[in-house]
Motif scaffolding. Structure first.
Motif, PDB file in Angstrom:
ATOM      1  N   VAL A 116       0.866  -1.182   0.000  1.00 47.09           N
ATOM      2  CA  VAL A 116       0.000   0.000   0.000  1.00 47.09           C
ATOM      3  C   VAL A 116       0.901   1.230   0.000  1.00 47.09           C
ATOM      4  O   VAL A 116       1.760   1.384   0.878  1.00 47.09           O
ATOM      5  CB  VAL A 116      -0.928   0.017   1.233  1.00 47.09           C
ATOM      6  CG1 VAL A 116      -1.834   1.243   1.187  1.00 47.09           C
ATOM      7  CG2 VAL A 116      -1.764  -1.254   1.284  1.00 47.09           C
ATOM      8  N   TRP A 117       0.715   2.101  -0.992  1.00 47.08           N
ATOM      9  CA  TRP A 117       1.537   3.310  -1.142  1.00 47.08           C
ATOM     10  C   TRP A 117       0.685   4.553  -0.920  1.00 47.08           C
ATOM     11  O   TRP A 117      -0.466   4.613  -1.351  1.00 47.08           O
ATOM     12  CB  TRP A 117       2.164   3.377  -2.539  1.00 47.08           C
ATOM     13  CG  TRP A 117       3.166   2.298  -2.811  1.00 47.08           C
ATOM     14  CD1 TRP A 117       2.935   1.097  -3.413  1.00 47.08           C
ATOM     15  CD2 TRP A 117       4.559   2.309  -2.493  1.00 47.08           C
ATOM     16  NE1 TRP A 117       4.078   0.360  -3.499  1.00 47.08           N
ATOM     17  CE2 TRP A 117       5.102   1.079  -2.948  1.00 47.08           C
ATOM     18  CE3 TRP A 117       5.410   3.234  -1.889  1.00 47.08           C
ATOM     19  CZ2 TRP A 117       6.445   0.756  -2.804  1.00 47.08           C
ATOM     20  CZ3 TRP A 117       6.750   2.912  -1.744  1.00 47.08           C
ATOM     21  CH2 TRP A 117       7.259   1.688  -2.198  1.00 47.08           C
ATOM     22  N   ASP A 118       1.297   5.545  -0.292  1.00 49.82           N
ATOM     23  CA  ASP A 118       0.664   6.853  -0.093  1.00 49.82           C
ATOM     24  C   ASP A 118       1.392   7.860  -0.981  1.00 49.82           C
ATOM     25  O   ASP A 118       2.605   8.061  -0.852  1.00 49.82           O
ATOM     26  CB  ASP A 118       0.770   7.277   1.382  1.00 49.82           C
ATOM     27  CG  ASP A 118      -0.023   8.549   1.676  1.00 49.82           C
ATOM     28  OD1 ASP A 118      -0.339   9.276   0.716  1.00 49.82           O
ATOM     29  OD2 ASP A 118      -0.319   8.801   2.852  1.00 49.82           O
ATOM     30  N   VAL A 119       0.652   8.499  -1.907  1.00 47.90           N
ATOM     31  CA  VAL A 119       1.267   9.443  -2.853  1.00 47.90           C
ATOM     32  C   VAL A 119       0.710  10.848  -2.670  1.00 47.90           C
ATOM     33  O   VAL A 119       0.739  11.667  -3.592  1.00 47.90           O
ATOM     34  CB  VAL A 119       1.033   8.975  -4.310  1.00 47.90           C
ATOM     35  CG1 VAL A 119       1.796   7.704  -4.606  1.00 47.90           C
ATOM     36  CG2 VAL A 119      -0.453   8.770  -4.594  1.00 47.90           C
ATOM     37  N   SER A 120       0.219  11.151  -1.464  1.00 45.13           N
ATOM     38  CA  SER A 120      -0.347  12.480  -1.238  1.00 45.13           C
ATOM     39  C   SER A 120       0.723  13.556  -1.183  1.00 45.13           C
ATOM     40  O   SER A 120       0.455  14.724  -1.453  1.00 45.13           O
ATOM     41  CB  SER A 120      -1.163  12.483   0.062  1.00 45.13           C
ATOM     42  OG  SER A 120      -0.353  12.068   1.152  1.00 45.13           O
ATOM     43  N   GLN A 121       1.957  13.165  -0.813  1.00 44.28           N
ATOM     44  CA  GLN A 121       3.053  14.136  -0.777  1.00 44.28           C
ATOM     45  C   GLN A 121       3.598  14.330  -2.180  1.00 44.28           C
ATOM     46  O   GLN A 121       3.796  13.352  -2.916  1.00 44.28           O
ATOM     47  CB  GLN A 121       4.171  13.634   0.148  1.00 44.28           C
ATOM     48  CG  GLN A 121       3.773  13.511   1.607  1.00 44.28           C
ATOM     49  CD  GLN A 121       3.675  14.881   2.282  1.00 44.28           C
ATOM     50  OE1 GLN A 121       4.172  15.865   1.763  1.00 44.28           O
ATOM     51  NE2 GLN A 121       3.020  14.926   3.427  1.00 44.28           N
ATOM     52  N   PRO A 122       3.856  15.557  -2.610  1.00 38.07           N
ATOM     53  CA  PRO A 122       4.395  15.782  -3.966  1.00 38.07           C
ATOM     54  C   PRO A 122       5.748  15.106  -4.150  1.00 38.07           C
ATOM     55  O   PRO A 122       6.639  15.253  -3.325  1.00 38.07           O
ATOM     56  CB  PRO A 122       4.517  17.310  -4.060  1.00 38.07           C
ATOM     57  CG  PRO A 122       4.166  17.857  -2.740  1.00 38.07           C
ATOM     58  CD  PRO A 122       3.673  16.787  -1.850  1.00 38.07           C
ATOM     59  N   ARG A 123       5.861  14.338  -5.243  1.00 39.19           N
ATOM     60  CA  ARG A 123       7.098  13.674  -5.659  1.00 39.19           C
ATOM     61  C   ARG A 123       7.628  12.693  -4.617  1.00 39.19           C
ATOM     62  O   ARG A 123       8.803  12.354  -4.620  1.00 39.19           O
ATOM     63  CB  ARG A 123       8.186  14.711  -6.007  1.00 39.19           C
ATOM     64  CG  ARG A 123       7.811  15.632  -7.157  1.00 39.19           C
ATOM     65  CD  ARG A 123       8.955  16.556  -7.507  1.00 39.19           C
ATOM     66  NE  ARG A 123       9.298  17.432  -6.390  1.00 39.19           N
ATOM     67  CZ  ARG A 123       8.644  18.552  -6.109  1.00 39.19           C
ATOM     68  NH1 ARG A 123       7.610  18.924  -6.848  1.00 39.19           N
ATOM     69  NH2 ARG A 123       9.023  19.318  -5.096  1.00 39.19           N
ATOM     70  N   ILE A 124       6.774  12.241  -3.689  1.00 39.27           N
ATOM     71  CA  ILE A 124       7.202  11.280  -2.673  1.00 39.27           C
ATOM     72  C   ILE A 124       6.182  10.152  -2.608  1.00 39.27           C
ATOM     73  O   ILE A 124       4.984  10.391  -2.550  1.00 39.27           O
ATOM     74  CB  ILE A 124       7.326  11.929  -1.276  1.00 39.27           C
ATOM     75  CG1 ILE A 124       8.390  13.036  -1.282  1.00 39.27           C
ATOM     76  CG2 ILE A 124       7.677  10.877  -0.218  1.00 39.27           C
ATOM     77  CD1 ILE A 124       8.497  13.777   0.032  1.00 39.27           C
ATOM     78  N   GLU A 125       6.673   8.926  -2.635  1.00 38.64           N
ATOM     79  CA  GLU A 125       5.814   7.762  -2.431  1.00 38.64           C
ATOM     80  C   GLU A 125       6.213   7.106  -1.118  1.00 38.64           C
ATOM     81  O   GLU A 125       7.376   6.735  -0.930  1.00 38.64           O
ATOM     82  CB  GLU A 125       5.955   6.763  -3.588  1.00 38.64           C
ATOM     83  CG  GLU A 125       5.339   7.258  -4.885  1.00 38.64           C
ATOM     84  CD  GLU A 125       5.235   6.152  -5.924  1.00 38.64           C
ATOM     85  OE1 GLU A 125       5.670   5.024  -5.622  1.00 38.64           O
ATOM     86  OE2 GLU A 125       4.713   6.404  -7.018  1.00 38.64           O
ATOM     87  N   ILE A 126       5.266   7.001  -0.194  1.00 34.34           N
ATOM     88  CA  ILE A 126       5.538   6.434   1.117  1.00 34.34           C
ATOM     89  C   ILE A 126       4.894   5.064   1.210  1.00 34.34           C
ATOM     90  O   ILE A 126       3.707   4.899   0.908  1.00 34.34           O
ATOM     91  CB  ILE A 126       4.979   7.340   2.240  1.00 34.34           C
ATOM     92  CG1 ILE A 126       5.625   8.732   2.168  1.00 34.34           C
ATOM     93  CG2 ILE A 126       5.206   6.714   3.609  1.00 34.34           C
ATOM     94  CD1 ILE A 126       4.994   9.723   3.118  1.00 34.34           C
TER      95      ILE A 126
END
Length: 819
Positions: A116-126
């Motif tokens: 599960v990836w979080d892409v809400s941050q610009p240019r960052i995948e957590i």
């Protein structure tokens, strides 16, 4: 009455018999996840990331799930992703994901890695968390139904075996909560008996236990809920190819076959053991092992197989057995790599090590290694090194297919990507074509992300030098020019009064509102031929063709003071024409390398979009108009190349050009299976060259009933002096010679078409495998050269004697007249 039918409890399916894709429904997250702030989870996820700084103003989380299949610890196929989910739809995807494998292809240790990836941050995948789902249980039964997988917070799913991110908590780590979760999963799948009043009490108590545990530990476990396909009966693992049924079942899309007797299909243990032992690496023995005479014949037969041929089990075993003695034969590498078991890490290591010591292969074989058949990154990287030997002329012949090969790479930034970019930036002509090929693929939603990445890499590479910056800006101006031409076509089509009014409207626009197109601020390289710099459109010499789509015929001024003409079409998919002309150009090159010039006319075609493109305008006359105005082809040539001492009153050079070009196109159009041939899409130039246009039907498709094998009408034979003349004999000789030359390069042509299998070209996309096999059939690889000559001569005779197509031609002429 007694019955031999098995009971329902004894029935099962074998995994190797299920020809259905592996699918999994991603339901959603179970557990608390912070919705609007960078709470403890964010800090937990970034605790080990020194370069990541998040504040409490973190935006609303946007999550997606990435699913990757691993077979025996090795990644298989490309990752599959769900759509984005946000807090408004509380992390519930409810999306069916199809993995790039079928159930019959699964190994015993197959597992899905879900992250599960979080892409809400610009240019960052957590990475929110990852979990690995083993597909077969300890009893070798395929798991089905709902599965609640524990997410390992802040970790990407690990597909190795054993995995470090198991979806099911190991026994030694399980507490009371994990034990209850396991029972709850069984309950939800219907594997436990139900009793309403007791179930309610039990569920309430389970929630209390989980709440107490979260209070004690200070954190809540997060789970990913997925749903696997269910079957009428259990699915037992069985390796593909390890069993033989008396009557193999045929599966349809929604059909499964029940195997009643558990003994049926069970492999012989001694045979299984023998096959395994045959592949054990005994380096000293294998190095000295030589095939006997019968084995040599069998190996030579295998090496002659076309690239479309699937190797049998015995053939694969033979290639593996004598792999060391074959490494000096460059033809054998692609066949050897096809016999490798890529799910066996030990075999893969041996194969890759041996590949590096193999005799250097031809570029045609390197193209085969870039096809979707080969997924190994080491193999594809090796193919790229071989392509580096191609000069610019040869490289240009394959560039269209190499762009398509990017679809089959495992990552957006592969060896092939950087090789292509590094190669094309050295040539303005190559970089221009490469950019257009990539730009067209951006319109395919399935691979848009990948080609946007390639596009960005090309832009970055060009902008490293001043010359590259200028070149990139020139490419942007090319795009602006095509956009303006599309706008012109829309405006022109709205003009009422027929083609004449449209032409007036076109010239009015070019001299009025769009007068800037008559003189460019800066020269622009012509997309069709980047070596030509154009400076503006000449309105008085531009026109519109009388046809359904009303394509533009535009005359441009060139920087050196000359003129060039192109045809611009909108509303027609030019990619199929582009492919056919590329093949004509390639075959022309192959023939000339054998000192056979058949006076072909591979005019330029460039698709600038999925429904638009440019075509080089060649001054010529359709065969229909020639016969209408001059009655015969010879009369037409006499107007421009009269010679009272020459054959039929024309120059010998003009007749020779006509004969050669007829032979060349007869052979090439036959191999490519071009259909819908009529006298309006066969053109003649004044110097005697015949050539074909409009390739809306290829690979054997034809709208007309009973088409002849090739388009060779009686008027063309009469222009050669008739079927008994020496000129017609030379024509047949050229045909047979060209056919045998092109048969030598059949592997190259088949590999290029295989790379185009993923392109959305109409006549290929409908059934790629069938289309490629049709081309293979045309080469008649089962014949030697002498037999091939006899075969092709019989084709020519059949085409000349076909009477029915002449009736169709008459009907077509009337249709053209009334239109």
């Amino acid at each position: 009455m007694g019955s031999n039918e098995p009971s329902l409890n004894d029935r099962f399916f074998l995994s190797c018999d299920i020809n259905l894709p592996l699918t999994v429904r991603i339901d959603g997250l179970d557990g608390e996840y912070p919705a609007s702030s960078a709470s403890d989870l964010d800090r937990e996820l970034t605790a080990d990331s020194a370069n990541s700084v998040l504040d409490d103003s973190r935006p609303v989380p946007e999550l997606y799930v990435e699913c990757v299949l691993y077979l025996d610890g090795i990644k298989f196929g490309l990752p599959t992703r769900t759509r984005l989910a946000s807090v408004e739809n509380p992390f519930c995807w409810n999306e069916l994901v199809t993995v790039s494998a079928k159930i019959r292809d699964l190994t015993q240790d197959a597992q899905l890695a879900l992250t599960v990836w979080d892409v809400s941050q610009p240019r960052i995948e957590i990475a929110v968390g990852g979990s690995t789902l083993v597909l077969f249980n300890r009893k070798d039964r395929l798991k089905t139904g709902k599965q609640k997988l524990r997410l390992w917070r802040g970790c990407e799913a690990d597909g190795s075996s054993p995995t470090s991110t198991p979806g099911k908590v190991p026994k030694h780590e399980r507490g009371e909560v994990e034990r209850l979760e396991k029972l709850l999963n069984k309950f939800e799948r219907g594997q436990l008996p139900r009793m309403d009043w007791l179930d309610r009490l039990a569920l309430r108590e389970i929630e209390n236990v989980k709440l107490e545990e979260s209070k004690r530990t200070g954190k809540t476990n997060l789970h990913l809920v997925v749903d696997l396909r269910t079957f009428e009966h259990p699915v037992r693992f069985q390796e593909l190819g390890s069993h033989m049924l008396t009557n193999p079942p045929i599966f349809s899309e929604n059909e499964l076959v029940t195997v009643g007797d558990p003994e049926v299909g069970r492999a012989n243990p001694s045979e299984n053991k023998q096959l395994k032992l045959a592949r054990v690496d005994r380096a000293v023995f294998d190095r000295d092992l030589k095939p006997n005479s019968s084995e040599k014949k069998a190996l030579q037969k295998i090496l002659k197989h076309p690239p479309t041929r699937i190797l049998s089990g015995d053939e694969r075993q033979l290639l593996w057995k004598f792999r060391s003695s074959l490494k000096m034969d460059k033809r054998a590498l692609t066949k050897f790599l096809r016999c490798v078991d890529w799910s066996d890490a030990q075999e893969v290591k041996q194969a890759v090590d041996l590949m590096k010591k193999w005799a250097p292969i031809d570029i045609a074989d390197a193209l085969e290694l870039l096809s979707p058949v080969f997924e190994s990154e080491e193999v594809r990287a090796y193919a790229v090194t071989v392509l580096g030997r191609a000069d610019d002329d040869e490289f240009r012949c394959y560039l269209l297919q190499l762009v398509q090969a990017l679809r089959y790479e495992r990552s957006d930034k592969s060896h092939l990507t950087f090789f292509l970019v590094d190669r094309v930036v050295q040539s303005p002509e190559l970089s221009s074509f490469f950019r257009w090929y990539v730009a067209v693929e951006l319109q395919d939603p399935s691979y848009a992300r990948r080609f946007y990445c390639v596009y960005d890499i090309l832009e970055d590479a060009l902008k490293k030098t001043p010359a590259g910056v200028e070149q990139w800006e020139n490419m942007i101006r090319q795009t602006e020019l095509t956009a303006q031409l599309c706008s012109i076509m829309r405006d022109v089509k709205n003009a009422r009064g027929g083609t004449k009014k449209m032409i007036e409207k076109l010239r009015q626009l070019l001299t009025g509102l769009l007068s800037e197109l008559t003189y460019f601020d800066e020269p622009i390289s012509l997309p069709l031929d980047p070596t030509v710099m154009i400076t503006g459109i000449i309105p008085s010499e531009s026109s519109i063709f009388k046809s359904t789509l009303h394509p533009l015929r535009l005359t441009f001024r060139t920087k050196v003071g000359g003129k060039c003409q192109i045809i611009f079409k909108k509303g027609d998919d030019m990619r199929q024409d582009q492919l056919v002309i590329q093949m004509v150009s390639l075959m022309d090159r192959l023939l000339k390398l054998e000192n056979l010039d058949l006076q072909l006319t591979p005019y330029k075609v460039l698709a600038t979009g999925q429904d638009e493109g440019m075509v080089e305008f060649v001054s010529s006359t359709s065969l229909a108009q020639v016969l209408g105005d001059y009655k015969t082809i010879i009369n037409f040539f006499q107007q421009y190349h009269a010679d009272e001492h020459g054959p039929f009153g024309i120059t010998a050079a003009c007749l020779e050009t006509f004969i050669r070009s007829c032979a060349g196109y007869c052979v090439i159009m036959y191999i490519l299976g071009v259909g819908d041939r009529h006298l309006d899409n066969l053109l003649l130039t004044k110097d005697g060259r015949l050539f074909h246009i409009d390739f809306g039907f290829i690979l054997g498709r034809d709208p007309k009933p009973f088409p002849p094998p090739m388009k060779l009408c009686k008027e063309m034979v009469e222009a050669m002096g008739g079927a008994e003349s020496e000129h017609y004999g030379r024509f047949k000789s050229f045909c047979c010679e060209a056919y045998n030359i092109l048969r030598k390069s059949s592997n190259l042509i088949l590999n290029l078409f295989h790379l185009m299998a993923g392109a959305n070209i109409p006549d290929i996309a409908s059934d790629p495998e069938k289309g490629i096999l049709k081309i293979q059939e045309k080469f008649r690889l089962d014949l030697d050269d002498e037999e091939a000559v006899q075969f092709f001569q019989s084709l020519i005779n059949d085409s000349v004697s076909a009477l029915f197509p002449q009736m169709v031609e008459t009907i077509h002429r009337w249709a053209q007249y009334w239109r």
